[in-house]
Design a protein around this motif. Structure first.
Motif, PDB file in Angstrom:
ATOM      1  N   HIS A   1     -25.874 -31.467 -20.945  1.00  0.00           N
ATOM      2  CA  HIS A   1     -26.845 -32.554 -21.128  1.00  0.00           C
ATOM      3  C   HIS A   1     -26.640 -33.645 -20.069  1.00  0.00           C
ATOM      4  O   HIS A   1     -27.608 -34.109 -19.455  1.00  0.00           O
ATOM      5  N   GLU A   2     -25.391 -34.061 -19.876  1.00  0.00           N
ATOM      6  CA  GLU A   2     -25.107 -35.105 -18.882  1.00  0.00           C
ATOM      7  C   GLU A   2     -25.479 -34.639 -17.474  1.00  0.00           C
ATOM      8  O   GLU A   2     -26.053 -35.395 -16.695  1.00  0.00           O
ATOM      9  N   ARG A   3     -25.158 -33.401 -17.159  1.00  0.00           N
ATOM     10  CA  ARG A   3     -25.507 -32.871 -15.840  1.00  0.00           C
ATOM     11  C   ARG A   3     -27.022 -32.733 -15.683  1.00  0.00           C
ATOM     12  O   ARG A   3     -27.554 -32.939 -14.596  1.00  0.00           O
ATOM     13  N   LEU A   4     -27.715 -32.389 -16.767  1.00  0.00           N
ATOM     14  CA  LEU A   4     -29.173 -32.297 -16.713  1.00  0.00           C
ATOM     15  C   LEU A   4     -29.780 -33.672 -16.461  1.00  0.00           C
ATOM     16  O   LEU A   4     -30.710 -33.809 -15.662  1.00  0.00           O
ATOM     17  N   ARG A   5     -29.252 -34.706 -17.113  1.00  0.00           N
ATOM     18  CA  ARG A   5     -29.739 -36.087 -16.876  1.00  0.00           C
ATOM     19  C   ARG A   5     -29.533 -36.469 -15.415  1.00  0.00           C
ATOM     20  O   ARG A   5     -30.432 -37.033 -14.779  1.00  0.00           O
ATOM     21  N   ALA A   6     -28.356 -36.157 -14.864  1.00  0.00           N
ATOM     22  CA  ALA A   6     -28.077 -36.465 -13.458  1.00  0.00           C
ATOM     23  C   ALA A   6     -28.984 -35.642 -12.536  1.00  0.00           C
ATOM     24  O   ALA A   6     -29.492 -36.172 -11.528  1.00  0.00           O
ATOM     25  N   HIS A   7     -29.195 -34.376 -12.866  1.00  0.00           N
ATOM     26  CA  HIS A   7     -30.058 -33.497 -12.076  1.00  0.00           C
ATOM     27  C   HIS A   7     -31.478 -34.060 -12.010  1.00  0.00           C
ATOM     28  O   HIS A   7     -32.097 -34.071 -10.953  1.00  0.00           O
ATOM     29  N   ARG A   8     -31.978 -34.521 -13.141  1.00  0.00           N
ATOM     30  CA  ARG A   8     -33.338 -35.081 -13.186  1.00  0.00           C
ATOM     31  C   ARG A   8     -33.417 -36.407 -12.437  1.00  0.00           C
ATOM     32  O   ARG A   8     -34.444 -36.713 -11.835  1.00  0.00           O
ATOM     33  N   ALA A   9     -32.342 -37.183 -12.491  1.00  0.00           N
ATOM     34  CA  ALA A   9     -32.334 -38.487 -11.807  1.00  0.00           C
ATOM     35  C   ALA A   9     -32.362 -38.329 -10.289  1.00  0.00           C
ATOM     36  O   ALA A   9     -32.918 -39.167  -9.593  1.00  0.00           O
ATOM     37  N   THR A  10     -31.779 -37.244  -9.785  1.00  0.00           N
ATOM     38  CA  THR A  10     -31.739 -37.035  -8.340  1.00  0.00           C
ATOM     39  C   THR A  10     -32.860 -36.122  -7.845  1.00  0.00           C
ATOM     40  O   THR A  10     -33.071 -35.995  -6.662  1.00  0.00           O
ATOM     41  N   GLY A  11     -33.518 -35.420  -8.787  1.00  0.00           N
ATOM     42  CA  GLY A  11     -34.535 -34.443  -8.400  1.00  0.00           C
ATOM     43  C   GLY A  11     -35.873 -35.010  -8.512  1.00  0.00           C
ATOM     44  O   GLY A  11     -36.865 -34.852  -7.986  1.00  0.00           O
TER      45      GLY A  11
END
Length: 171
Positions: free
Chosen positions: A161-171
């Motif tokens: 979940h945390e990595r998905l949030r970061a992925h969306r923030a940078t993508g």
């Protein structure tokens, strides 16, 4: 064949297959293997959240915001994502989940697995496996954010979940 007898690929720190072993041995010896995490959303964009049954081998009775599981020996991440999503949601005919990213989950010795994260839209009525899912509901993101500190979540799902949030923030 029981779940403990299912054969899994053993992988190294670079996700290269270095052997195979039954799931029971993989879990018992903490061998690195492969898993898929699929975020399932309904037609309104809400996320499928569930509580695992107390009989689960890993993380019994904890909440999860992903469906998924282990990748079988010789199975691709993509095939495992579709198979696991359909099994856990109790549906057939899902669209192929969209691959988002992969990461090495590492909770220390004996707690490391390669994790591929996916997303899928599920507009079918769900009938989760009673052996796997004790409770379920589609929840809006805002409610999930609120429940993060209230419910006990599976640690690998929280990491995804945390990595998905970061992925969306940078993508």
């Amino acid at each position: 064949m029981s779940a403990a007898d299912e054969i899994l690929d053993i992988v190294d720190e670079n996700d290269r297959v270095i052997g195979q072993a039954p799931r029971g041995r993989v879990y018992g010896e903490g061998l690195r293997h492969r898993c898929v995490f699929v975020r399932a959303r309904d037609a309104e964009g809400r996320v499928f959240v569930h509580r695992r049954t107390p009989t689960k081998l890993v993380f019994p009775s904890l909440y999860d915001m992903f469906v998924g599981g282990v990748v079988g020996a010789g199975e691709s991440y993509d095939d495992a994502a579709l198979r696991e999503a359909e099994e856990e949601l109790g549906v057939s005919g899902l669209p192929r989940p969209e691959f988002l990213f992969k990461f090495l989950y590492d909770a220390g010795p004996g707690g490391s697995w390669w994790s591929a994260v996916y997303e899928v839209r599920c507009e079918l009525p769900v009938h989760p496996q009673v052996e796997e899912v004790a409770w379920h509901r589609f929840l809006p993101e805002e409610e999930i954010a609120q429940r993060l500190s209230e419910w006990e979540w599976v640690p690998d799902g929280l990491a995804a979940h945390e990595r998905l949030r970061a992925h969306r923030a940078t993508g």
